[in-house]
Design a protein around this motif. Structure first.
Motif, mmCIF file in Angstrom:
data_model
loop_
_atom_site.group_PDB
_atom_site.id
_atom_site.type_symbol
_atom_site.label_atom_id
_atom_site.label_comp_id
_atom_site.label_asym_id
_atom_site.label_seq_id
_atom_site.Cartn_x
_atom_site.Cartn_y
_atom_site.Cartn_z
ATOM 1 N N ALA A 297 -50.985 12.747 42.497
ATOM 2 C CA ALA A 297 -51.894 12.782 43.638
ATOM 3 C C ALA A 297 -53.357 12.699 43.225
ATOM 4 N N GLY A 298 -53.622 12.612 41.920
ATOM 5 C CA GLY A 298 -54.994 12.498 41.443
ATOM 6 C C GLY A 298 -55.733 13.815 41.356
ATOM 7 N N LEU A 299 -55.016 14.945 41.387
ATOM 8 C CA LEU A 299 -55.655 16.261 41.389
ATOM 9 C C LEU A 299 -55.736 16.888 40.013
ATOM 10 N N VAL A 300 -54.914 16.430 39.082
ATOM 11 C CA VAL A 300 -54.862 16.981 37.726
ATOM 12 C C VAL A 300 -54.907 15.824 36.733
ATOM 13 N N ALA A 301 -55.604 16.057 35.634
ATOM 14 C CA ALA A 301 -55.649 15.097 34.524
ATOM 15 C C ALA A 301 -55.043 15.761 33.297
ATOM 16 N N THR A 302 -54.185 15.037 32.602
ATOM 17 C CA THR A 302 -53.485 15.577 31.430
ATOM 18 C C THR A 302 -53.772 14.717 30.211
ATOM 19 N N THR A 303 -54.079 15.376 29.113
ATOM 20 C CA THR A 303 -54.233 14.688 27.832
ATOM 21 C C THR A 303 -53.424 15.442 26.792
ATOM 22 N N ARG A 304 -53.206 14.804 25.667
ATOM 23 C CA ARG A 304 -52.452 15.432 24.587
ATOM 24 C C ARG A 304 -53.367 15.724 23.406
ATOM 25 N N VAL A 305 -53.271 16.927 22.895
ATOM 26 C CA VAL A 305 -53.943 17.329 21.669
ATOM 27 C C VAL A 305 -52.847 17.679 20.682
ATOM 28 N N ALA A 306 -52.673 16.802 19.659
ATOM 29 C CA ALA A 306 -51.507 16.906 18.770
ATOM 30 C C ALA A 306 -50.260 16.784 19.645
ATOM 31 N N ARG A 307 -49.397 17.799 19.643
ATOM 32 C CA ARG A 307 -48.181 17.736 20.462
ATOM 33 C C ARG A 307 -48.276 18.564 21.730
ATOM 34 N N THR A 308 -49.465 19.059 22.030
ATOM 35 C CA THR A 308 -49.633 19.942 23.174
ATOM 36 C C THR A 308 -50.311 19.207 24.321
ATOM 37 N N ALA A 309 -49.732 19.307 25.519
ATOM 38 C CA ALA A 309 -50.347 18.740 26.713
ATOM 39 C C ALA A 309 -51.376 19.722 27.261
ATOM 40 N N ARG A 310 -52.560 19.223 27.558
ATOM 41 C CA ARG A 310 -53.632 20.036 28.111
ATOM 42 C C ARG A 310 -53.966 19.535 29.506
ATOM 43 N N HIS A 311 -54.086 20.453 30.467
ATOM 44 C CA HIS A 311 -54.258 20.081 31.860
ATOM 45 C C HIS A 311 -55.600 20.574 32.398
ATOM 46 N N ASP A 312 -56.274 19.710 33.150
ATOM 47 C CA ASP A 312 -57.531 20.054 33.812
ATOM 48 C C ASP A 312 -57.498 19.540 35.239
ATOM 49 N N LEU A 313 -58.210 20.228 36.126
ATOM 50 C CA LEU A 313 -58.392 19.705 37.463
ATOM 51 C C LEU A 313 -59.351 18.523 37.420
ATOM 52 N N THR A 314 -59.067 17.511 38.224
ATOM 53 C CA THR A 314 -60.026 16.427 38.397
ATOM 54 C C THR A 314 -61.090 16.885 39.398
ATOM 55 N N PRO A 315 -62.204 16.151 39.511
ATOM 56 C CA PRO A 315 -63.179 16.502 40.570
ATOM 57 C C PRO A 315 -62.547 16.534 41.961
ATOM 58 N N LEU A 316 -61.577 15.637 42.229
ATOM 59 C CA LEU A 316 -60.889 15.666 43.514
ATOM 60 C C LEU A 316 -60.093 16.955 43.671
ATOM 61 N N GLY A 317 -59.431 17.400 42.585
ATOM 62 C CA GLY A 317 -58.695 18.655 42.633
ATOM 63 C C GLY A 317 -59.599 19.841 42.882
ATOM 64 N N LEU A 318 -60.759 19.848 42.217
ATOM 65 C CA LEU A 318 -61.725 20.938 42.430
ATOM 66 C C LEU A 318 -62.242 20.937 43.859
ATOM 67 N N HIS A 319 -62.508 19.734 44.390
ATOM 68 C CA HIS A 319 -63.000 19.642 45.763
ATOM 69 C C HIS A 319 -61.956 20.150 46.750
ATOM 70 N N LEU A 320 -60.703 19.761 46.536
ATOM 71 C CA LEU A 320 -59.644 20.211 47.433
ATOM 72 C C LEU A 320 -59.503 21.729 47.373
ATOM 73 N N LEU A 321 -59.586 22.276 46.173
ATOM 74 C CA LEU A 321 -59.458 23.715 46.001
ATOM 75 C C LEU A 321 -60.597 24.445 46.734
ATOM 76 N N ASP A 322 -61.821 23.929 46.577
ATOM 77 C CA ASP A 322 -62.963 24.576 47.205
ATOM 78 C C ASP A 322 -62.931 24.450 48.724
ATOM 79 N N ALA A 323 -62.531 23.279 49.210
ATOM 80 C CA ALA A 323 -62.645 23.005 50.644
ATOM 81 C C ALA A 323 -61.463 23.524 51.461
ATOM 82 N N HIS A 324 -60.269 23.536 50.869
ATOM 83 C CA HIS A 324 -59.076 23.779 51.694
ATOM 84 C C HIS A 324 -58.187 24.919 51.220
ATOM 85 N N ILE A 325 -58.336 25.319 49.969
ATOM 86 C CA ILE A 325 -57.397 26.319 49.455
ATOM 87 C C ILE A 325 -58.108 27.619 49.123
ATOM 88 N N GLY A 326 -59.209 27.528 48.351
ATOM 89 C CA GLY A 326 -59.967 28.715 48.005
ATOM 90 C C GLY A 326 -59.397 29.478 46.846
#
Length: 326
Positions: A297-326
């Motif tokens: 849905a474009g809300l999370v971005a995932t990258t790999r560091v060695a064999r570990t997946a690291r997850h971050d919110l995208t700006p769209l995810g942050l906006h949705l969290l701020d505006a609709h979820i809290g």
């Protein structure tokens, strides 16, 4: 080659028209760039006949395009129409000269290129119609998710630069395709002589479709540009490019459990799957499934560091969290 004044003139841009060029290239190359095979299958079925000249032009050579198609980006946010106008409606653009230089690297000259060379006004009209049709059919339905991934890439690199400096950002820009050792930024691709930036700096442009290397735009009439693969492109295309939601955007992605995932990632940027599972009180497999749904849905971005997946919110995810979820 960088001078000291160039170091202060490095900036990022998200350019929808340039992303359209890269998508058309990925659709037309004989061998699909990594990760794009499934996307190509779906997109070819949706491609209208009027858009085919764009695919032919953008895939006529693996690494080159006529320079006039990559105009100087403004300092403001540019829409697809803004860029299309700058590329095709500027009467001062050296269309014939740039096209003639382009034909010098081609084994065969497609009809669309020959038209640009000998009838530039007609060629530009044909391309305007073709680019508009291509963008509407292939890119526009997915643009909110694509933009979210590109914005996440820019935000990550801006944070890296703010915390550790420009050297750290350039050194990790796109290994193994880019190598930084002041004053040289060395990139893979067709051989070219050293190019001095001359105090103009560099525009860095992430792409979700350029998964097989980097492109550079170097000439004497505009700020140099470097197009590179967005760091989240691999995970995004493994998820099917965000396809599969009924409305193409957020349907099916948000419920209380997934809202909890967004909150957890907001509190733990760069969190691994196991740590996220612990925070949520679920198994790693369940956490991974929730993250994959949000990534589509474009809300999370995932990258790999060695064999570990690291997850971050995208700006769209942050906006949705701020505006609709809290």
């Amino acid at each position: 080659m960088f001078s000291h004044s160039d170091l202060g003139r490095v900036r990022f841009a998200i350019l929808p028209f340039q992303e359209t060029l890269k998508a058309a290239r990925g659709l037309g190359l004989p061998k699909p760039p990594p990760g794009l095979a499934s996307w190509r299958h779906v997109s070819r079925a949706a491609l209208p006949a009027v858009a085919r000249p764009v695919v032919t032009l953008c895939s006529a050579h693996t690494w080159h395009l006529p320079d006039f198609l990559t105009p100087q980006p403004s300092a403001d946010l540019m829409s697809f129409e803004d860029e299309l106008h700058a590329a095709l409606d500027d009467p001062s653009a050296p269309v014939q000269r740039d096209t003639a230089a382009f034909t010098g690297v081609l084994k065969t000259v497609p009809v669309v290129v020959d038209t640009l060379l000998h009838h530039p006004d007609r060629g530009r009209r044909t391309l305007r119609q073709a680019f508009t049709a291509f963008h509407q059919a292939v890119l526009a339905p997915d643009w909110p998710r694509l933009h979210a991934q590109l914005a996440a890439d820019v935000a990550y690199r801006a944070r890296l630069m703010a915390q550790h400096g420009l050297d750290a950002m350039l050194a990790t820009l796109c290994p193994p395709h880019v190598r930084w050792e002041y004053p040289h930024l060395t990139v893979t691709g067709p051989g070219a002589p050293d190019f001095a930036l001359g105090g103009r700096g560099l525009v860095l442009v992430p792409s979700m479709f350029l998964t097989d290397g980097v492109h550079r735009q170097l000439n004497d009439r505009q700020q140099p540009m470097l197009f590179y693969p967005a760091r989240t492109a691999g995970a995004y295309w493994r998820d099917g490019g965000g396809r599969g939601w009924p409305d193409g955007r957020l349907a099916g992605a948000i419920g209380e459990r997934k809202a909890s995932v967004l909150r957890a990632l907001a509190d733990r940027p760069g969190c691994g799957t196991t740590d996220l599972a612990t925070a949520l009180g679920v198994t790693p497999a369940t956490a991974s499934t929730h993250v994959a749904n949000l990534r589509r849905a474009g809300l999370v971005a995932t990258t790999r560091v060695a064999r570990t997946a690291r997850h971050d919110l995208t700006p769209l995810g942050l906006h949705l969290l701020d505006a609709h979820i809290g």
